[in-house]
Design an enzyme around this catalytic site. Structure first.
Site, PDB file in Angstrom:
ATOM      1  N   ARG A   1     -54.885 -40.393 -43.269  1.00  0.00           N
ATOM      2  CA  ARG A   1     -55.503 -41.838 -43.072  1.00  0.00           C
ATOM      3  C   ARG A   1     -56.890 -41.967 -43.315  1.00  0.00           C
ATOM      4  NH1 ARG A   1     -54.002 -43.067 -36.685  1.00  0.00           N
ATOM      5  NH2 ARG A   1     -51.990 -42.140 -37.619  1.00  0.00           N
TER       6      ARG A   1
ATOM      7  N   ASN B   1     -68.377 -36.398 -35.323  1.00  0.00           N
ATOM      8  CA  ASN B   1     -67.367 -36.745 -36.095  1.00  0.00           C
ATOM      9  C   ASN B   1     -67.334 -37.848 -37.111  1.00  0.00           C
ATOM     10  OD1 ASN B   1     -64.683 -37.806 -36.555  1.00  0.00           O
ATOM     11  ND2 ASN B   1     -63.757 -36.800 -35.145  1.00  0.00           N
TER      12      ASN B   1
ATOM     13  N   HIS C   1     -64.186 -37.897 -26.915  1.00  0.00           N
ATOM     14  CA  HIS C   1     -63.236 -38.884 -27.252  1.00  0.00           C
ATOM     15  C   HIS C   1     -63.564 -40.423 -26.574  1.00  0.00           C
ATOM     16  CE1 HIS C   1     -59.756 -41.579 -28.219  1.00  0.00           C
ATOM     17  NE2 HIS C   1     -59.588 -40.310 -29.324  1.00  0.00           N
TER      18      HIS C   1
ATOM     19  N   ARG D   1     -55.657 -35.664 -40.803  1.00  0.00           N
ATOM     20  CA  ARG D   1     -54.305 -35.904 -40.347  1.00  0.00           C
ATOM     21  C   ARG D   1     -53.266 -35.803 -41.373  1.00  0.00           C
ATOM     22  NH1 ARG D   1     -55.306 -39.501 -35.345  1.00  0.00           N
ATOM     23  NH2 ARG D   1     -52.966 -39.719 -35.460  1.00  0.00           N
TER      24      ARG D   1
ATOM     25  N   HIS E   1     -64.482 -41.539 -39.373  1.00  0.00           N
ATOM     26  CA  HIS E   1     -64.324 -43.036 -39.811  1.00  0.00           C
ATOM     27  C   HIS E   1     -65.263 -43.443 -40.725  1.00  0.00           C
ATOM     28  CE1 HIS E   1     -61.499 -43.376 -36.941  1.00  0.00           C
ATOM     29  NE2 HIS E   1     -62.168 -42.724 -35.955  1.00  0.00           N
TER      30      HIS E   1
ATOM     31  N   ARG F   1     -61.034 -49.323 -49.109  1.00  0.00           N
ATOM     32  CA  ARG F   1     -61.076 -49.730 -50.465  1.00  0.00           C
ATOM     33  C   ARG F   1     -60.564 -48.689 -51.531  1.00  0.00           C
ATOM     34  NH1 ARG F   1     -64.712 -53.939 -52.506  1.00  0.00           N
ATOM     35  NH2 ARG F   1     -64.180 -55.755 -51.311  1.00  0.00           N
TER      36      ARG F   1
ATOM     37  N   GLY G   1     -67.865 -39.620 -32.634  1.00  0.00           N
ATOM     38  CA  GLY G   1     -67.389 -40.128 -33.695  1.00  0.00           C
ATOM     39  C   GLY G   1     -67.407 -41.521 -33.920  1.00  0.00           C
ATOM     40  N   HIS G   2     -66.377 -42.179 -33.587  1.00  0.00           N
ATOM     41  CA  HIS G   2     -66.009 -43.762 -33.768  1.00  0.00           C
ATOM     42  C   HIS G   2     -67.198 -44.632 -33.531  1.00  0.00           C
ATOM     43  CE1 HIS G   2     -64.399 -47.650 -33.359  1.00  0.00           C
ATOM     44  NE2 HIS G   2     -63.822 -47.267 -34.348  1.00  0.00           N
TER      45      HIS G   2
ATOM     46  N   HIS H   1     -61.148 -34.617 -38.917  1.00  0.00           N
ATOM     47  CA  HIS H   1     -59.526 -34.277 -38.458  1.00  0.00           C
ATOM     48  C   HIS H   1     -58.851 -34.869 -39.605  1.00  0.00           C
ATOM     49  CE1 HIS H   1     -56.402 -35.931 -35.628  1.00  0.00           C
ATOM     50  NE2 HIS H   1     -55.951 -35.064 -36.261  1.00  0.00           N
TER      51      HIS H   1
ATOM     52  N   GLU I   1     -61.315 -28.628 -25.200  1.00  0.00           N
ATOM     53  CA  GLU I   1     -61.959 -29.746 -25.163  1.00  0.00           C
ATOM     54  C   GLU I   1     -61.355 -30.835 -24.162  1.00  0.00           C
ATOM     55  OE1 GLU I   1     -63.441 -31.172 -28.833  1.00  0.00           O
ATOM     56  OE2 GLU I   1     -63.462 -33.147 -28.386  1.00  0.00           O
TER      57      GLU I   1
ATOM     58  N   THR J   1     -49.527 -37.323 -20.690  1.00  0.00           N
ATOM     59  CA  THR J   1     -49.798 -38.829 -20.353  1.00  0.00           C
ATOM     60  C   THR J   1     -51.272 -39.355 -20.465  1.00  0.00           C
ATOM     61  OG1 THR J   1     -49.609 -38.300 -17.875  1.00  0.00           O
ATOM     62  CG2 THR J   1     -47.908 -39.411 -18.746  1.00  0.00           C
TER      63      THR J   1
ATOM     64  N   GLU K   1     -60.272 -30.316 -36.846  1.00  0.00           N
ATOM     65  CA  GLU K   1     -59.280 -30.911 -36.103  1.00  0.00           C
ATOM     66  C   GLU K   1     -58.006 -31.017 -36.764  1.00  0.00           C
ATOM     67  OE1 GLU K   1     -60.381 -34.365 -34.162  1.00  0.00           O
ATOM     68  OE2 GLU K   1     -61.925 -33.819 -33.037  1.00  0.00           O
TER      69      GLU K   1
HETATM   70  N1  PXP Z   1     -62.819 -34.923 -29.910  1.00  0.00           N
HETATM   71  C1  PXP Z   1     -61.505 -34.742 -30.365  1.00  0.00           C
HETATM   72  C2  PXP Z   1     -60.531 -33.709 -30.085  1.00  0.00           C
HETATM   73  C3  PXP Z   1     -60.972 -35.835 -31.176  1.00  0.00           C
HETATM   74  O1  PXP Z   1     -59.854 -35.890 -31.634  1.00  0.00           O
HETATM   75  C4  PXP Z   1     -61.920 -37.028 -31.251  1.00  0.00           C
HETATM   76  C5  PXP Z   1     -61.260 -38.191 -32.209  1.00  0.00           C
HETATM   77  O2  PXP Z   1     -60.849 -37.874 -33.512  1.00  0.00           O
HETATM   78  C6  PXP Z   1     -62.911 -36.929 -31.009  1.00  0.00           C
HETATM   79  C7  PXP Z   1     -63.294 -35.912 -30.109  1.00  0.00           C
HETATM   80  C8  PXP Z   1     -64.057 -38.088 -31.257  1.00  0.00           C
HETATM   81  O3  PXP Z   1     -63.378 -39.447 -30.390  1.00  0.00           O
HETATM   82  P1  PXP Z   1     -64.396 -40.478 -30.653  1.00  0.00           P
HETATM   83  O4  PXP Z   1     -64.294 -40.884 -32.474  1.00  0.00           O
HETATM   84  O5  PXP Z   1     -63.618 -41.558 -30.081  1.00  0.00           O
HETATM   85  O6  PXP Z   1     -65.827 -40.466 -30.399  1.00  0.00           O
END
Ligand code: PXP
Length: 247
Positions: free
Chosen positions: A52, A10, A197, A48, A13, A21, A219-220, A46, A154, A104, A73
């Protein structure tokens, strides 16, 4: 059961850093190319509603430049559906964007919105996109995702990762057990099972070892580690850990 576990990287970021910037760099398409060289099997982005990080222009550029499949996404809105139908990415993953769309545990509340979502995903499937639904590891949500015609679910690993990071190991293990049980349940219904995630080097392996999973989307953490290791090395290490967990 095949031993292969796909890695979807992903790149959201990379766009977050660029947008801090404004301007053109760092470029998410360049990141996607490096991810491919580092052993990624797909690219996830993704778009959004507030743009963002990833922008409409990024999606266009990725569709043009990528040789890997794009997992797009998006929220279940008319605007996003139109964008997906215009680009026809390999896969579309429906994610919650507003608080009221979430369970939740943080996945999409499919069970309460079955009718609307069934109508929402039908044209995407007809356009040839593989439709995935991002849900909590919850039997009700999996059954609903199956009934509306999704091909993929997922499973949300956020609660598992948070419990690990905060040292709540009993909760982490209970969460892992729930994800394992629901991965089996979804697989037996005929769904393809992905997860993602919050995954890090530290917590990815017990998830990667679950035999029903065929794809992790991460991703992150990878983009964060890239600051220290470089993006290619950051992704290669995740790939190595995933493969070792499967071996
Ligand atoms: N899977 C889905 C469906 C997500 O929405 C995200 C975050 O955008 C990820 C995976 C990746 O999560 P992370 O960036 O925390 O690794």
């Amino acid at each position: 059961m095949p031993n292969e576990l796909r890695l979807g990287v992903n790149i959201d970021h990379v766009a977050t850093v660029r947008n801090a910037r404004g301007g053109a760099y760092p470029d998410p398409v360049r990141a996607a190319k490096i991810a491919e060289e580092a052993g990624a099997d797909g690219i996830t982005a993704h778009l959004r509603e507030d743009r963002r990080h990833i922008t409409d222009g990024d999606i266009e550029a990725l569709m043009e430049a990528l040789t890997l499949p794009l997992n797009f996404e998006m929220a279940a809105t008319d605007e996003m559906q139109a964008i997906a139908l215009r680009h026809k990415p390999h896969a579309v993953c429906i994610v919650p964007e507003k608080r009221e769309e979430r369970t939740t545990e943080g996945g999409l509340e499919v069970a309460r919105e079955e009718n609307r979502l069934a109508h929402f995903i039908a044209p995407l499937r007809e356009a040839g996109c593989r439709v995935s639904i991002f849900i909590a590891a919850d039997q009700r949500q999996i059954e609903a995702a199956h009934r509306i015609g999704a091909e993929v679910v997922e499973l949300h690993t956020g609660a598992y990762c948070d419990a690990h990071a905060e040292g709540r190991f009993d909760e982490r293990d209970a969460e892992l057990g729930r994800i394992a049980e629901m991965a089996t349940f979804a697989h037996e219904l005929g769904l393809e099972v992905h997860a993602g995630h919050g995954l890090t080097y530290d917590c990815v392996q017990p998830i990667a070892a679950l035999p029903e999973l065929v794809e992790l989307n991460i991703g992150h953490y990878l983009i964060g580690e890239a600051i220290f290791l470089g993006l290619e090395a950051s992704i290669r290490e995740m790939r190595r850990l995933m493969d070792a967990a499967r071996a």
